[in-house]
Design an enzyme around this catalytic site. Structure first.
Site, short mmCIF file in Angstrom:
data_model
loop_
_atom_site.label_atom_id
_atom_site.label_comp_id
_atom_site.label_asym_id
_atom_site.label_seq_id
_atom_site.Cartn_x
_atom_site.Cartn_y
_atom_site.Cartn_z
N LEU A 86 0.87 -1.17 0.00
CA LEU A 86 0.00 0.00 0.00
C LEU A 86 0.92 1.23 0.00
O LEU A 86 1.95 1.23 0.67
CB LEU A 86 -0.91 0.04 1.24
CG LEU A 86 -2.03 -1.00 1.33
CD1 LEU A 86 -2.78 -0.84 2.65
CD2 LEU A 86 -2.99 -0.88 0.16
N ASP A 87 0.51 2.26 -0.74
CA ASP A 87 1.31 3.48 -0.79
C ASP A 87 1.47 4.08 0.61
O ASP A 87 0.64 3.87 1.50
CB ASP A 87 0.65 4.53 -1.69
CG ASP A 87 0.74 4.15 -3.16
OD1 ASP A 87 1.51 3.23 -3.49
OD2 ASP A 87 0.04 4.78 -3.98
N PHE A 88 2.51 4.87 0.76
CA PHE A 88 2.77 5.61 2.00
C PHE A 88 1.52 6.37 2.48
O PHE A 88 1.21 6.39 3.67
CB PHE A 88 3.92 6.60 1.73
CG PHE A 88 4.17 7.60 2.82
CD1 PHE A 88 4.80 7.23 3.99
CD2 PHE A 88 3.78 8.93 2.67
CE1 PHE A 88 5.04 8.15 5.01
CE2 PHE A 88 4.02 9.86 3.66
CZ PHE A 88 4.64 9.47 4.83
N THR A 120 -1.68 5.79 1.66
CA THR A 120 -2.92 5.01 1.62
C THR A 120 -3.10 4.23 2.92
O THR A 120 -2.15 3.64 3.43
CB THR A 120 -2.91 4.03 0.44
OG1 THR A 120 -2.67 4.76 -0.77
CG2 THR A 120 -4.22 3.29 0.33
#
Length: 305
Positions: free
Chosen positions: A69-71, A73
């Protein structure tokens, strides 16, 4: 409890825990792991703090993260607790049988209530933007790859006085920054997406993208987890819903039913393809037998001359 407070080592929310897996509700603005000594707040550090006895010293980070998961998100993040469990989950992701559903607030009012976003995405090679992705056809877009996202409108409302749309996003592929780039491509960037607004959308306390639902079809039991809905006025009073088109629960159920039907169709198609290969193999074998028989007859006739 979901909150707008920054992360801490103690703020890890566990959604599911078994002998093989832990699913956590990843906090917004926190990395999953990091090689940087100064990066103290990571999911890996939170897990090490809460479950030191479950860390595997044979791995670099101590825990096997099944996906990313993105930073910026938040939401459901699956962690495998042993090598065998990691292998099982990896195969599901590799075979694209995993279902992931995200919640998001988008700038503006999205007119088309349901749509498939189909933009190929590549690496941005433009100077100063090499940390970003971009859609095919834009300047500096390198090696674009096909990807699709299903978008469903849930609610229309206001965020801090400006028009926004609450949507459900289902990525059918898994490209880097796919949801962020796709939403930006249709003119409705994610609220608080600092990167893809080129630093302009910096007033919200976070990027409004949340991994709401995760389904991994493991055997003998599926892993199915929901990570709550952080985009409610009780958590963020700046969000003011005005008109609801469809409920979250009913929309997810409909998506799952559609996904189930598609997977069944793919399974039937794969079985049919296997049968075709087998029939082709049988025909080839039969032809070979026939060829050998004819050859033997020819040799017999030739020898008798």
């Amino acid at each position: 409890m979901m909150t707008s407070e920054p992360a801490s080592l103690e703020s890890l929310r566990v959604l599911y825990h078994s002998d093989d897996y832990i699913v956590v509700d990843k906090h917004w603005d926190i990395r999953i792991d990091s090689k940087m000594w100064y990066e103290k707040q990571t999911v890996q550090a939170q897990l090490q703090h809460r479950f030191p006895h479950l860390a595997d010293p044979s791995t670099y980070y101590g825990f096997r993260f099944c996906h990313q998961l993105d930073f910026s998100t938040s939401g459901a993040l699956c962690v495998a607790l042993n090598k065998a469990a990691a292998g099982k989950a990896y195969r599901c992701f590799k075979d694209r049988t995993v279902t992931k559903v995200y919640l998001s607030l988008l700038r503006g009012w999205v007119e088309q209530e349901t749509q498939t976003l189909d933009f190929s995405i590549g690496k941005n090679s433009t100077e100063g933007k090499t940390h970003m992705m971009c859609i095919e056809g834009t300047e500096g877009c390198e090696n674009p790859k096909s990807c699709q996202t299903e978008l469903t409108v849930l609610e229309y409302g206001l965020y801090d006085g400006g028009p926004v749309t609450k949507v459900l996003l289902q990525p059918l592929t898994g490209r880097t920054h796919q949801l962020r780039v796709h939403c930006s491509a249709i003119g409705h960037p994610i609220v608080g997406d600092f990167t893809y607004s080129l630093g302009a959308d910096n007033s919200p306390y976070r990027m409004m993208l949340h991994a709401y639902f995760l389904h991994i079809p493991l055997k003998p039991h599926d892993l199915l987890v929901t990570a709550g809905d952080p985009f409610v006025p009780a958590v963020d009073p700046k969000w003011l819903p005005q008109r609801t088109l469809r409920t979250l629960a009913a929309t997810v159920d409909a998506l799952l039913e559609k996904r189930k039907t598609k997977l069944e169709e793919q399974k039937v198609a794969r079985r049919e393809e296997e049968r075709k290969k087998q029939r082709k193999g049988q025909r080839t074998e039969e032809e070979s037998e026939e060829q050998r028989r004819i050859c033997q007859e020819w040799l017999s006739e030739w020898a008798g001359d």
